[in-house]
Design a protein around this motif. Structure first.
Motif, short mmCIF file in Angstrom:
data_model
loop_
_atom_site.label_atom_id
_atom_site.label_comp_id
_atom_site.label_asym_id
_atom_site.label_seq_id
_atom_site.Cartn_x
_atom_site.Cartn_y
_atom_site.Cartn_z
N TRP A 1 -32.51 32.37 -56.02
CA TRP A 1 -32.69 33.32 -57.12
C TRP A 1 -31.64 34.43 -57.08
O TRP A 1 -30.99 34.72 -58.08
N TYR B 1 -31.87 34.24 -66.84
CA TYR B 1 -32.86 33.18 -66.99
C TYR B 1 -33.45 33.07 -68.39
O TYR B 1 -34.08 32.07 -68.71
N ASN C 1 -37.40 33.83 -67.35
CA ASN C 1 -37.51 34.90 -66.36
C ASN C 1 -38.87 34.93 -65.68
O ASN C 1 -39.06 35.61 -64.67
N ILE D 1 -31.59 28.64 -65.15
CA ILE D 1 -32.83 27.94 -64.79
C ILE D 1 -32.55 26.63 -64.06
O ILE D 1 -33.13 26.36 -62.99
#
Length: 454
Positions: free
Chosen positions: A359, A86, A91, A393
């Motif tokens: 995720w 990310y 992140n 992302i």
């Protein structure tokens, strides 16, 4: 551990496969396993379908097993590793989700402890009402705050003993359920839908167990002894979480044959208590409540640490005030306004599952597609110039938003939540599948080459 230290020092890698198994076993032998059994039953499945859903849901711990292997291989904890997927600033997305996860589970545990105490009030012939529920919340919440004065080592010892006692008592209770279960009625239950019943039941269990725990898996895997075989880390993580969860969920399914109202009640602990002999019910619920308290303290401390990794640095007193207000206001709403624990718990798991499924899918895809030869420590360094990994992302945003579009519950109705997607949690699967597809697109765009540090 200092955020500037990327890899776990070799001297700190002390976890053996056996210790790893026990850590996961102890973390998943709580009374919530019976609640998952109740949730599975609420999807109107046959007995064998419900047991199969329990098994498949428990096997969602294959995901933390995989993440733990990555953590062992790299010697790096979860949210440091996820910087590669990310970016250091990007992140903060999973960091924020982790904070929400911790605070949400803290609220769930406080609600659970309060409901356990209200059920125990029967012993002294105190009827359940608003006043007694408020007293139970004050008592349990107060115990959580007071326990915060104890040292970590003391809490660990208490948790260890309570885990063993709880495990033995659970075995006794499962025997009682086996003896009292109406087997003929259970086996005669009609089959439910595999698409709109079985899969949503699996997804809701996976959201609250394997998918949720995946955020901590590399934290434990990174501390495994270097000479441990990766397969040992994988299987001890997977089975350590899956075995107790499956046994407890099966117990919850069995309980539904004794107390059919389990699947529709707002307080499953009252139903469970009424199905047990009073002498063991008192001991069991006391131990269960005691076991929740150390978990609450750990969650409170972890929530503060997670805020700091997001970039929100507050004092311990401010953190306690913020989190204390949140985890008291949520139980107040559930216990006094909504009045239905199971319904609100399912909504929480549904939202959490969609965010976390995408995720962890992106985290693992990034690891397989771009980190076959290991992680570049420059990418996981907090001072890395790669602030945003837009592939990860954007994949997360697309997958998560789409998951919500196919989801509806008491507080949200997605525009595409019709047909087989109506009134269930299939959005969790949509989120995970789309995240994988998006990462394959990212792989094609980048030509499969390792990322360079910007």
């Amino acid at each position: 551990m200092d955020d500037k230290i990327i890899k776990v020092p070799e001297a700190d890698k002390t976890l053996t496969p056996g210790k790893l198994f026990y850590n996961w076993f102890a973390a998943n032998i709580g009374i919530m396993g019976f609640v998952y059994g109740a949730i599975i039953v609420s999807y109107h499945l046959s007995f064998m379908q419900a047991i199969a859903a329990s098994l498949v849901g428990a096997l969602s711990f294959l995901v933390p097993g995989w993440v733990a292997m990555v953590g062992q291989r790299e010697g790096i904890t979860t949210f440091k590793l996820s910087r590669a997927a990310y970016g250091t600033y990007g992140n903060k997305i999973p960091n924020a989700i982790a904070w929400f996860n911790m605070v949400g589970w803290l609220a769930v545990n406080i609600i659970t402890g309060t409901l356990l105490l209200t059920s125990l009030f029967r012993v002294i012939h105190v009827q359940k009402n608003t006043l007694t529920t408020a007293i139970a919340l004050i008592i349990f919440g107060g115990l959580v705050l007071l326990s915060g004065l104890l040292k970590e080592a003391t809490l660990a010892k208490i948790q260890t003993w309570l885990s063993w006692i709880f495990g033995v008592l659970t075995a006794v209770i499962l025997v009682i359920f086996l003896m009292k279960a109406n087997w003929q009625e259970a086996l005669d239950l009609p089959s439910g839908s595999w698409i709109t019943g079985f899969l949503p039941a699996v997804s809701i269990v996976a959201a609250g167990s394997g998918i949720s725990w995946s955020m901590a898996a590399a934290d434990w895997g990174a501390y495994v002894k270097p000479n441990t075989k990766p397969a040992a880390t994988f299987w001890n993580t997977t089975m350590g979480g899956a075995v107790p969860l499956f046994v407890l969920m099966a117990g919850g399914v069995l309980l539904s044959t004794i107390e059919p109202k389990l699947a529709t009640t707002g307080n499953p602990f009252d139903v469970m208590y009424s199905a047990l002999p009073s002498w063991i019910g008192v001991i069991y619920f006391l131990v269960a409540a005691g076991g929740i308290i150390p978990q609450c303290i750990v969650s409170l401390r972890s929530a503060r640490i997670n805020l700091s990794t997001i970039g929100i640095n507050v004092s311990q007193r401010t953190s306690l005030t913020i989190h204390g207000l949140i985890v008291i206001l949520i139980p107040v709403y559930v216990l006094f306004i909504s009045g239905n624990f199971l319904s609100n718990f399912e909504i929480f798991l549904n939202f959490l599952g969609i965010c976390l499924a995408s995720w962890v899918a992106i985290f693992l895809c990034d690891s397989v597609m771009f980190r076959k030869n290991g992680y570049d420590t420059k990418l996981v360094d907090p001072q890395s110039s790669t602030h945003y990994n837009w592939g990860g992302i954007i994949s997360w945003l697309i997958a998560t938003i789409t998951g919500f579009l196919f989801t509806n519950n008491a507080v949200w109705t997605g525009p595409f939540a019709h047909g087989i997607f109506a009134n269930n949690s299939l959005g969790v699967f949509i989120s995970a599948i789309l995240a994988i597809i998006c990462m394959f697109v990212v792989k094609l765009i980048k030509g499969g080459q390792r990322e360079k540090v910007a």
